[in-house]
Design an enzyme around this catalytic site. Structure first.
Site, PDB file in Angstrom:
ATOM      1  N   ARG A   1       1.353  -1.170  -0.098  1.00  0.00           N
ATOM      2  CA  ARG A   1      -0.010   0.067   0.084  1.00  0.00           C
ATOM      3  C   ARG A   1       0.764   1.284   0.011  1.00  0.00           C
ATOM      4  NH1 ARG A   1      -3.311  -1.514   5.294  1.00  0.00           N
ATOM      5  NH2 ARG A   1      -2.213  -2.493   5.891  1.00  0.00           N
TER       6      ARG A   1
ATOM      7  N   LYS B   1       1.881   1.709   7.471  1.00  0.00           N
ATOM      8  CA  LYS B   1       2.152   0.885   8.970  1.00  0.00           C
ATOM      9  C   LYS B   1       2.466   2.291   9.166  1.00  0.00           C
ATOM     10  CE  LYS B   1       0.561  -2.120   9.643  1.00  0.00           C
ATOM     11  NZ  LYS B   1      -0.638  -2.699  10.089  1.00  0.00           N
TER      12      LYS B   1
ATOM     13  N   TYR C   1      -1.038   4.277  10.752  1.00  0.00           N
ATOM     14  CA  TYR C   1      -1.865   3.428  11.664  1.00  0.00           C
ATOM     15  C   TYR C   1      -0.436   2.716  12.589  1.00  0.00           C
ATOM     16  CZ  TYR C   1      -5.806   2.364   8.852  1.00  0.00           C
ATOM     17  OH  TYR C   1      -7.174   2.245   8.085  1.00  0.00           O
TER      18      TYR C   1
ATOM     19  N   HIS D   1      -1.222   1.929  15.763  1.00  0.00           N
ATOM     20  CA  HIS D   1      -1.360   1.005  17.062  1.00  0.00           C
ATOM     21  C   HIS D   1       0.290   0.606  18.080  1.00  0.00           C
ATOM     22  CE1 HIS D   1      -4.181  -0.819  14.654  1.00  0.00           C
ATOM     23  NE2 HIS D   1      -3.370  -0.830  13.443  1.00  0.00           N
TER      24      HIS D   1
ATOM     25  N   GLU E   1      -6.127   5.627  13.298  1.00  0.00           N
ATOM     26  CA  GLU E   1      -6.744   4.104  13.582  1.00  0.00           C
ATOM     27  C   GLU E   1      -7.449   4.300  15.554  1.00  0.00           C
ATOM     28  OE1 GLU E   1      -3.152   3.399  16.671  1.00  0.00           O
ATOM     29  OE2 GLU E   1      -3.477   3.930  13.779  1.00  0.00           O
TER      30      GLU E   1
ATOM     31  N   ASP F   1      -2.970  -6.864  15.470  1.00  0.00           N
ATOM     32  CA  ASP F   1      -2.271  -6.314  15.225  1.00  0.00           C
ATOM     33  C   ASP F   1      -2.729  -5.115  16.125  1.00  0.00           C
ATOM     34  OD1 ASP F   1      -4.427  -4.503  14.084  1.00  0.00           O
ATOM     35  OD2 ASP F   1      -4.057  -4.419  12.347  1.00  0.00           O
TER      36      ASP F   1
END
Length: 371
Positions: A16, A75, A94, A96, A118, A270
């Site tokens: 991505r 990511k 993102y 996490h 997120e 994740d």
């Protein structure tokens, strides 16, 4: 902010990219220059020429892209990217952090302003930037589960839809949020026998109204989970706590009761995973066998379909990215409540309460952290 950088993702098998060419055009229209690392879009079938046609500048190295005022990614930064973090950088991706404490430590040490897709949250509790990837991961989960249920892939040799006169696969989905509902929907479309568990009875009522009994709904409790997991051919873990670590709802003892060759797909990996036996895997080595059960726990599932995922992601993130780029992170957080929820780290302080709790560090209000 005057410049936005789009580096190439370095997580293994992550194709991505954080912006589409149409997204680039929106930034350029507002006078914000976008610098895309060469080859960043290749995995998503987007060429450098496509970005140039939209107004982006192609830069030869990751360092060039990271040198911008704001960096947008897909990511969390990997260890090799930590040296690019700095106090005057805003990172929007993102994160996490509950599942990746080393990333949190690096962001805190660098003093970077970090905004997490997120944890951007609307007044009704919806997570608009998690939703599109949750939907894609949910739709992928039965597809991956079906693949690994095939005997030559280590599974029981069960066909999702069965055959006339033969029982179809029993699929158990834990959690009826965007991931779980999407997974249950696709599994039902594959003509599996689907059981969906959640604590939220209103959510289960909604699923019942939409699917009219095609998906069996059960109130989630330990007994219901134990019985469902033991009878399952495929278990899909889809339990989420915004910003925090996913609660473990399937114990190792429950996994031991599963049939040999059954499959677990833990989409919550994740966020740490909602199944006790889960450990993160990659697209290159997606599974492992434990207690006779095939475990699939890839941490970036939507990366398997990067073209679809990139466009779905940009459609959702673009308005928020533009707000942060035009207003600056401080004013965007002050004026826009969803973005305020999204801010995780500012000047070495953790500003999202569930993230702080998960990391066992002090929580500092966003406005106070910005000063």
């Amino acid at each position: 902010m005057r410049t936005v950088g789009v580096p190439k993702e370095v997580k293994q098998a992550e194709g991505r990219v954080a912006l589409t060419p149409d997204g680039v055009r929106e930034f350029e229209r507002l006078g914000i220059n976008v610098f895309v690392e060469a080859g960043a879009g290749e995995g998503a079938s987007i060429t450098d020429a496509d970005f140039v046609a939209a107004g982006a500048d192609i830069v030869p190295t990751a360092a060039d892209a990271w040198a911008c005022d704001m960096v947008v990614k897909v990511k969390e930064p990997k260890a090799e990217e930590f040296p690019f973090l700095r106090p005057d950088l805003t990172l929007f991706t993102y994160l996490h952090l509950a599942a990746y404490p080393e990333v949190a430590k690096a962001l805190i040490a660098a003093g970077t302003t970090a905004v997490a897709y997120e944890t951007v949250q609307l007044k009704d509790g919806a997570l608009p930037l998690l939703a599109p990837m949750s939907e894609i991961a949910g739709r992928l989960a039965p597809q991956m589960g079906a693949h690994f249920l095939e005997r030559h892939n280590g599974g029981r040799g069960v066909l999702m839809g069965g055959s006339p006169g033969v029982r179809p696969a029993r699929v158990v989905v834990l959690g009826a949020g965007n991931v779980g509902w999407s997974a249950a929907w696709i599994a039902a479309g594959m003509e599996a026998e689907v059981v969906l568990l959640d604590k939220n009875l209103d959510r289960l009522r909604y699923v019942d109204q939409i699917h009219r009994g095609r998906i069996v709904t059960l109130a989630s409790n330990r007994g219901a989970i134990e019985r469902s997991v033991a009878d399952a051919d495929l278990v899909i873990g889809a339990v989420l706590v915004a910003g925090g670590r996913a609660p473990v709802v399937v114990s190792e003892d429950m996994v031991k009761t599963m049939k040999p060759g059954s499959v677990i797909v833990d989409v919550a990996v994740d966020q740490g995973g909602c199944i006790e036996t889960t450990r993160e895997t990659t697209h290159m080595q997606p599974t492992y066998n434990l207690h006779g059960v095939v475990h699939y726990a890839v941490g970036n599932m939507p990366g398997a379909v990067p073209n679809t995922s990139t466009y779905a992601l940009t459609n959702a993130t673009l308005p928020y990215l533009l707000d942060v780029a035009t207003l600056g992170a401080k004013d965007a957080a002050h004026q826009k409540e969803p973005i305020r929820h999204g801010v995780n780290v500012v000047a070495g302080q953790v500003t999202n309460e569930p993230v702080a709790a998960a990391l066992s560090v002090p929580h500092v209000e966003v406005s106070r952290a910005f000063g």
